[in-house]
Scaffold this motif. Sequence first.
Motif, PDB file in Angstrom:
ATOM      1  N   CYS A 281     -37.289 -37.553  79.864  1.00  0.00           N
ATOM      2  CA  CYS A 281     -37.886 -38.453  78.871  1.00  0.00           C
ATOM      3  C   CYS A 281     -39.385 -38.191  78.789  1.00  0.00           C
ATOM      4  CB  CYS A 281     -37.702 -39.903  79.287  1.00  0.00           C
ATOM      5  SG  CYS A 281     -36.038 -40.304  79.833  1.00  0.00           S
ATOM      6  N   GLU A 282     -39.863 -37.798  77.622  1.00  0.00           N
ATOM      7  CA  GLU A 282     -41.306 -37.614  77.461  1.00  0.00           C
ATOM      8  C   GLU A 282     -42.035 -38.930  77.750  1.00  0.00           C
ATOM      9  OE1 GLU A 282     -42.361 -36.400  73.543  1.00  0.00           O
ATOM     10  OE2 GLU A 282     -44.340 -35.677  74.144  1.00  0.00           O
TER      11      GLU A 282
ATOM     12  N   GLY B 294     -39.233 -39.656  83.830  1.00  0.00           N
ATOM     13  CA  GLY B 294     -40.447 -39.583  83.002  1.00  0.00           C
ATOM     14  C   GLY B 294     -41.131 -38.251  83.221  1.00  0.00           C
ATOM     15  N   THR B 295     -41.317 -37.491  82.134  1.00  0.00           N
ATOM     16  CA  THR B 295     -41.916 -36.155  82.268  1.00  0.00           C
ATOM     17  C   THR B 295     -43.398 -36.170  81.925  1.00  0.00           C
ATOM     18  OG1 THR B 295     -41.480 -35.502  79.983  1.00  0.00           O
ATOM     19  CG2 THR B 295     -39.720 -35.110  81.593  1.00  0.00           C
TER      20      THR B 295
ATOM     21  N   SER C  81     -36.566 -29.764  72.463  1.00  0.00           N
ATOM     22  CA  SER C  81     -36.855 -31.020  73.151  1.00  0.00           C
ATOM     23  C   SER C  81     -38.236 -30.947  73.783  1.00  0.00           C
ATOM     24  CB  SER C  81     -35.810 -31.278  74.234  1.00  0.00           C
ATOM     25  OG  SER C  81     -36.314 -32.211  75.181  1.00  0.00           O
ATOM     26  N   ARG C  82     -39.065 -31.928  73.488  1.00  0.00           N
ATOM     27  CA  ARG C  82     -40.419 -31.946  74.055  1.00  0.00           C
ATOM     28  C   ARG C  82     -40.368 -32.204  75.556  1.00  0.00           C
ATOM     29  NH1 ARG C  82     -44.654 -32.986  70.349  1.00  0.00           N
ATOM     30  NH2 ARG C  82     -45.619 -34.331  71.898  1.00  0.00           N
ATOM     31  N   ALA C  83     -39.503 -33.107  75.980  1.00  0.00           N
ATOM     32  CA  ALA C  83     -39.412 -33.412  77.415  1.00  0.00           C
ATOM     33  C   ALA C  83     -38.933 -32.177  78.192  1.00  0.00           C
ATOM     34  CB  ALA C  83     -38.462 -34.583  77.641  1.00  0.00           C
TER      35      ALA C  83
ATOM     36  N   GLY D 297     -43.289 -42.376  84.210  1.00  0.00           N
ATOM     37  CA  GLY D 297     -44.086 -41.219  83.802  1.00  0.00           C
ATOM     38  C   GLY D 297     -45.399 -41.658  83.190  1.00  0.00           C
ATOM     39  N   ILE D 298     -46.334 -40.707  83.104  1.00  0.00           N
ATOM     40  CA  ILE D 298     -47.619 -40.980  82.458  1.00  0.00           C
ATOM     41  C   ILE D 298     -47.358 -41.110  80.959  1.00  0.00           C
ATOM     42  CG2 ILE D 298     -49.952 -40.114  82.019  1.00  0.00           C
ATOM     43  CD1 ILE D 298     -49.538 -40.419  84.987  1.00  0.00           C
TER      44      ILE D 298
END
Lengths: 233, 233
Positions: free
Chosen positions: A97-98, A9-10, A42-44, A124-125
């Motif tokens: 992973c976003e 989790g990013t 990629s956003r993540a 992740g948050i």
Amino acid sequence: MSGRLLGIGTGPGDPELVTLKAVRLTRTAGLVVSLAASGRPSRARRIMAPHLPTGVPEITVELDMGPDRTAVDRAYDQLALDIRAEVARGHDVAVLCEGDPLLFGTFIYLLQRLPDLPVEIVPGISSPHAAAARAAWPLATGDRAFAVLPATMGIDRLRERLARVDAAAIIKVGSHLPAVRALLGEWGLAGEALLAVQATTEAEAITPLGAYAGETAPYFSLVLTRGLGGARG
Amino acid sequence: MSGRLLGIGTGPGDPELVTLKAVRLTRTAGLVVSLAASGRPSRARRIMAPHLPTGVPEITVELDMGPDRTAVDRAYDQLALDIRAEVARGHDVAVLCEGDPLLFGTFIYLLQRLPDLPVEIVPGISSPHAAAARAAWPLATGDRAFAVLPATMGIDRLRERLARVDAAAIIKVGSHLPAVRALLGEWGLAGEALLAVQATTEAEAITPLGAYAGETAPYFSLVLTRGLGGARG
């Protein structure tokens, strides 16, 4: 020595909202995998970029997010095979992973294809927590119910669910914005609700829902609102 | 130069599940505040302990969690005054909060008493995300609804809410365990549900709900379960 599938989790966007564990496991992975909508970065991966060592082996898989799910399913199938081979070589494979990997994360589709692999998931948050933090907006206290509700479920189902929780993050608002705004207006909740676009990123915009003039909301936006808490419906 | 009230999410228990931002802001704060149930160490402080520089000014406020709310309210009132004074001196005051400060966090009660102070909130990993990660248990995909439901709302309200979401984390289970188990059993969901105790800590225990023999659950435990998704109720 066995490799593992790592779901990393990013967080929501700010590279500082990554956990120490996400940084450590990504740095020591044998392969770093990012997913992207085709034609877009990629956003993540963008979130994790400041933390990636130079020279770490990487692949980015582009997913064609069009109406045909077949191409996306095939891409997941192929990626699952590649990950399985790398894990069999004894390497950890870190999938970026976003947000949180298990809350509306694409990681879930990989996990379903690789149920037998050793897996470690770093939470992740997620975006509701990020938006709430930026707006200093309490999500729940005491015995209240909080829900994450995708607007894509349709307005009737959304109405039914929102009637029975005390607060909610309505995600995937996009083209459903007018219907969401009308529903909250009908219940007298629109004045208090917030529209949060890409909270904690450079593109962040958080506005009262009533002050947002657009007819659609960006895909990466959500509405923070009170629900009826079972008072009606 | 003005100080700020900082709400620092410390995450669920593992000191590695703290964000880079939480570590940075806590290290540079002029005062670090922890809250604890009286006679017990602060859980949030224990999580952050590896990241605290020696010599940072600290206070720990003990809250008497008995039936009388007056003593707790007075403790919050006094703490709010102390924080206000410190912020007025130009210092950042970091309040350590287990999980996420705005999801069932005691930080909310301080925020309500200090609405005029400059505030920065660092979101944290909440226990439902932590438990899901440890169990590799997907919370939601697609257009599904996910809710966090305190068992303390009573079994009738819980039944009504759980009937209309696709998955839920039932928190604050404690003495409500038999009622929760009976409800999920009635709906055929008990077999798939998990009881997660203190996920990501050294005391972590995650078991199928059906295999858990106790008549009550520890306070820091939750149940991950599917809901009915509106199919009934």
